[in-house]
Design an enzyme around this catalytic site. Structure first.
Site, PDB file in Angstrom:
ATOM      1  N   VAL A   1       0.720  -1.270  -0.102  1.00 40.77           N
ATOM      2  CA  VAL A   1      -0.109  -0.008  -0.112  1.00 40.77           C
ATOM      3  C   VAL A   1       1.059   1.234   0.018  1.00 40.77           C
ATOM      4  O   VAL A   1       1.849   1.354   0.616  1.00 40.77           O
ATOM      5  CB  VAL A   1      -1.005  -0.053   1.112  1.00 40.77           C
ATOM      6  CG1 VAL A   1      -0.299  -0.115   2.610  1.00 40.77           C
ATOM      7  CG2 VAL A   1      -2.214   1.129   1.074  1.00 40.77           C
ATOM      8  N   PHE A   2       0.512   2.389  -0.840  1.00 37.10           N
ATOM      9  CA  PHE A   2       1.273   3.454  -1.012  1.00 37.10           C
ATOM     10  C   PHE A   2       0.705   4.579   0.013  1.00 37.10           C
ATOM     11  O   PHE A   2      -0.449   4.681   0.010  1.00 37.10           O
ATOM     12  CB  PHE A   2       1.196   4.024  -2.363  1.00 37.10           C
ATOM     13  CG  PHE A   2       2.099   5.262  -2.530  1.00 37.10           C
ATOM     14  CD1 PHE A   2       3.373   5.257  -2.262  1.00 37.10           C
ATOM     15  CD2 PHE A   2       1.456   6.382  -3.019  1.00 37.10           C
ATOM     16  CE1 PHE A   2       4.374   6.515  -2.655  1.00 37.10           C
ATOM     17  CE2 PHE A   2       2.141   7.617  -3.231  1.00 37.10           C
ATOM     18  CZ  PHE A   2       3.432   7.711  -2.975  1.00 37.10           C
ATOM     19  N   GLY A   3       1.542   5.016   0.749  1.00 43.20           N
ATOM     20  CA  GLY A   3       1.099   6.238   1.680  1.00 43.20           C
ATOM     21  C   GLY A   3       1.648   7.653   1.163  1.00 43.20           C
ATOM     22  O   GLY A   3       2.813   7.628   0.939  1.00 43.20           O
ATOM     23  N   TYR A   4       0.782   8.576   1.209  1.00 47.98           N
ATOM     24  CA  TYR A   4       1.350   9.837   0.647  1.00 47.98           C
ATOM     25  C   TYR A   4       0.730  10.863   1.788  1.00 47.98           C
ATOM     26  O   TYR A   4       1.213  12.146   1.343  1.00 47.98           O
ATOM     27  CB  TYR A   4       0.565  10.129  -0.865  1.00 47.98           C
ATOM     28  CG  TYR A   4      -1.018  10.210  -0.973  1.00 47.98           C
ATOM     29  CD1 TYR A   4      -1.787  11.033  -0.812  1.00 47.98           C
ATOM     30  CD2 TYR A   4      -1.416   8.896  -1.235  1.00 47.98           C
ATOM     31  CE1 TYR A   4      -2.970  11.200  -0.827  1.00 47.98           C
ATOM     32  CE2 TYR A   4      -2.683   8.924  -1.277  1.00 47.98           C
ATOM     33  CZ  TYR A   4      -3.453   9.762  -0.967  1.00 47.98           C
ATOM     34  OH  TYR A   4      -4.777   9.770  -1.417  1.00 47.98           O
ATOM     35  N   GLY A   5       0.014  10.831   2.686  1.00 46.17           N
ATOM     36  CA  GLY A   5      -0.399  11.584   3.652  1.00 46.17           C
ATOM     37  C   GLY A   5       0.039  11.191   4.939  1.00 46.17           C
ATOM     38  O   GLY A   5       1.311  10.986   5.126  1.00 46.17           O
ATOM     39  N   SER A   6      -0.702  11.014   5.870  1.00 42.38           N
ATOM     40  CA  SER A   6      -0.327  10.670   7.432  1.00 42.38           C
ATOM     41  C   SER A   6       0.267   9.255   7.374  1.00 42.38           C
ATOM     42  O   SER A   6       0.900   9.104   8.338  1.00 42.38           O
ATOM     43  CB  SER A   6      -1.667  10.938   8.120  1.00 42.38           C
ATOM     44  OG  SER A   6      -2.350   9.824   7.933  1.00 42.38           O
TER      45      SER A   6
ATOM     46  N   GLU B   1      -9.258   5.049   6.363  1.00 39.76           N
ATOM     47  CA  GLU B   1      -9.275   5.895   4.949  1.00 39.76           C
ATOM     48  C   GLU B   1     -10.617   6.126   4.790  1.00 39.76           C
ATOM     49  O   GLU B   1     -11.019   5.955   3.219  1.00 39.76           O
ATOM     50  CB  GLU B   1      -8.263   5.141   4.113  1.00 39.76           C
ATOM     51  CG  GLU B   1      -6.795   5.142   4.406  1.00 39.76           C
ATOM     52  CD  GLU B   1      -6.027   6.478   4.721  1.00 39.76           C
ATOM     53  OE1 GLU B   1      -5.895   7.101   3.865  1.00 39.76           O
ATOM     54  OE2 GLU B   1      -5.780   6.680   5.913  1.00 39.76           O
TER      55      GLU B   1
END
Length: 224
Positions: free
Chosen positions: A5-10, A87
């Site tokens: 999974v790609f995280g771009y925020g918190s 999310e």
């Protein structure tokens, strides 16, 4: 089945779930925007926070962190259930290619999950859409919810991108605008107290903008 999974925020600084591997890298043709409402973590239905989502934009790249979960169906199920709760404002799971800095042309991973949102206010009740920078900054500066205030979300994202060595110019610009708004708020508080004849002025520490990075000389530093 193993999933990434790609995280771009918190998720960049606070994944919150058990993972087996973390890789810093980027995805292509997406950029961060603060167009999504948060009404249960850092905002409320009456005063929603602005959190980031992804906008398709040809030629853009978005840096972040990819997390791998492996170890059997139960572990993977628990991780995904946690992510779906956290999310919940995002109404889509998109599969993307993930790239590492050392090889920007060949994907290091394919089929990486990223939580995204439909850019449509009719079909997606959490979609706020774009707004002028000053308007977004005022909203972020004043929104808060059960998990904290909106501005700390932005400042923590700014710091996280600095820490991984890939600052986001838009995040920096928005964070600096929030700092300007917070400065205005502080002056208003001082003026109101002066007019009311108060001789004791106590400003809450949480009012003062966080972070002092090398590219942000005007920032006021404090602990989060």
């Amino acid at each position: 089945m193993v999933f990434w999974v790609f995280g771009y925020g918190s998720l960049v600084w606070n994944p919150g779930f058990e993972y087996d591997e973390k890789i810093i890298g980027f995805i292509k043709d997406y950029r961060r925007v603060f167009d999504l409402a948060c009404i249960d973590h850092r905002g409320t239905p009456e005063l929603p926070a602005r959190t980031c989502t992804l906008e398709e934009y040809e030629g853009a790249i978005c840096w972040g962190a990819a997390y791998c979960v492996r170890g059997g169906p139960e572990k993977e199920k628990l991780a995904m259930e946690y992510l779906e709760r956290r999310e919940c404002e995002y109404d889509q799971k998109t599969l993307v290619d993930f790239y590492k800095e050392e090889d920007p042309l060949q994907p290091a991973l394919t089929g990486v999950i990223v939580f995204t949102s439909t850019a449509d206010k009719v079909s997606n009740k959490y979609y706020l859409g774009p707004a002028p920078l000053e308007e977004m900054a005022r909203q972020i500066a004043t929104a808060f919810g059960p998990c904290g205030n909106n501005r700390d979300y932005l400042f923590l994202l700014e710091k996280a991108m600095f820490d991984i060595g890939h600052e986001d110019d838009y995040v920096i610009e928005l964070a600096n605008e929030v700092r300007k708004v917070l400065g205005i708020v502080e002056r208003e508080i001082l003026r109101e107290k002066k007019l009311s004849g108060s001789t004791h002025i106590a400003l809450k520490k949480s009012h003062i903008p966080a972070l002092q990075l090398h590219r942000l000389p005007e920032a006021i530093a404090t602990d989060l």
